[in-house]
Design a protein around this motif. Structure first.
Motif, mmCIF file in Angstrom:
data_model
loop_
_atom_site.group_PDB
_atom_site.id
_atom_site.type_symbol
_atom_site.label_atom_id
_atom_site.label_comp_id
_atom_site.label_asym_id
_atom_site.label_seq_id
_atom_site.Cartn_x
_atom_site.Cartn_y
_atom_site.Cartn_z
ATOM 1 N N PRO A 4 -5.539 1.936 -9.345
ATOM 2 C CA PRO A 4 -5.831 0.582 -8.877
ATOM 3 C C PRO A 4 -6.678 0.615 -7.605
ATOM 4 N N TYR A 91 -9.419 -5.997 -6.049
ATOM 5 C CA TYR A 91 -8.221 -5.280 -5.601
ATOM 6 C C TYR A 91 -7.161 -5.319 -6.681
ATOM 7 N N ASP A 92 -6.453 -4.215 -6.827
ATOM 8 C CA ASP A 92 -5.353 -4.031 -7.783
ATOM 9 C C ASP A 92 -5.821 -3.862 -9.231
#
Length: 151
Positions: A4, A91-92
């Motif tokens: 991630p 993000y992630d």
């Protein structure tokens, strides 16, 4: 490598104008340690999520692995710069990297301007290499494209 996208030091976008999609080194220690600290090129895939209007493709990338001597990092980092203009962050989201070649070792620079110039030169080297058939064909590697939702 895959993992991630995590928040980095915040220097890429804000200070350098070079937004990186950082990966956490901890779960990738074996892969990161197998590569000498330095600058690499290859392909990156970002999975597109329904709630985000970014990702969903394979992009050229140039990446730093190491301690960034200019900033004197105490912690090793994996900082790919996807050579594409995105409309937001991811993000992630899962980032997959297919590292194909080595550009140069890490280096220190006397000024921030010199560092930025060198990073842009590294990006040009990456683009030139990835246009060659022997590297271009890897953009379709199953590791990168499997399960991607097109943009």
């Amino acid at each position: 490598m895959r993992g991630p996208v995590v928040k980095g030091f915040g220097r890429g976008s804000k200070m350098l104008g070079i937004p990186t999609a950082n990966l956490d080194v901890s779960p990738l220690k074996l892969q990161a340690d197998a590569l000498a600290p330095g600058i690499y090129f290859g392909w990156a895939a970002v999975a597109k999520e329904d709630r985000r209007d970014v990702g969903g493709g394979v992009y050229r990338m140039v990446m730093s692995i190491g301690w960034n001597p200019f900033f004197d990092n105490a912690k090793k980092t994996i900082e790919p710069w996807l050579l594409h203009e995105f409309g937001g962050d991811f993000y992630d989201q899962e980032l997959r990297l297919h590292v194909l070649g080595y550009i140069r070792p890490e280096a220190n620079f006397t000024t921030l301007e010199d560092l930025v110039k060198r990073i842009h030169r590294d990006a040009e080297v990456a683009k030139t290499c990835l246009a060659l058939e022997e590297f271009a064909k890897h953009a379709h590697d199953p590791f990168l494209v499997e399960g991607l939702v097109p943009n």
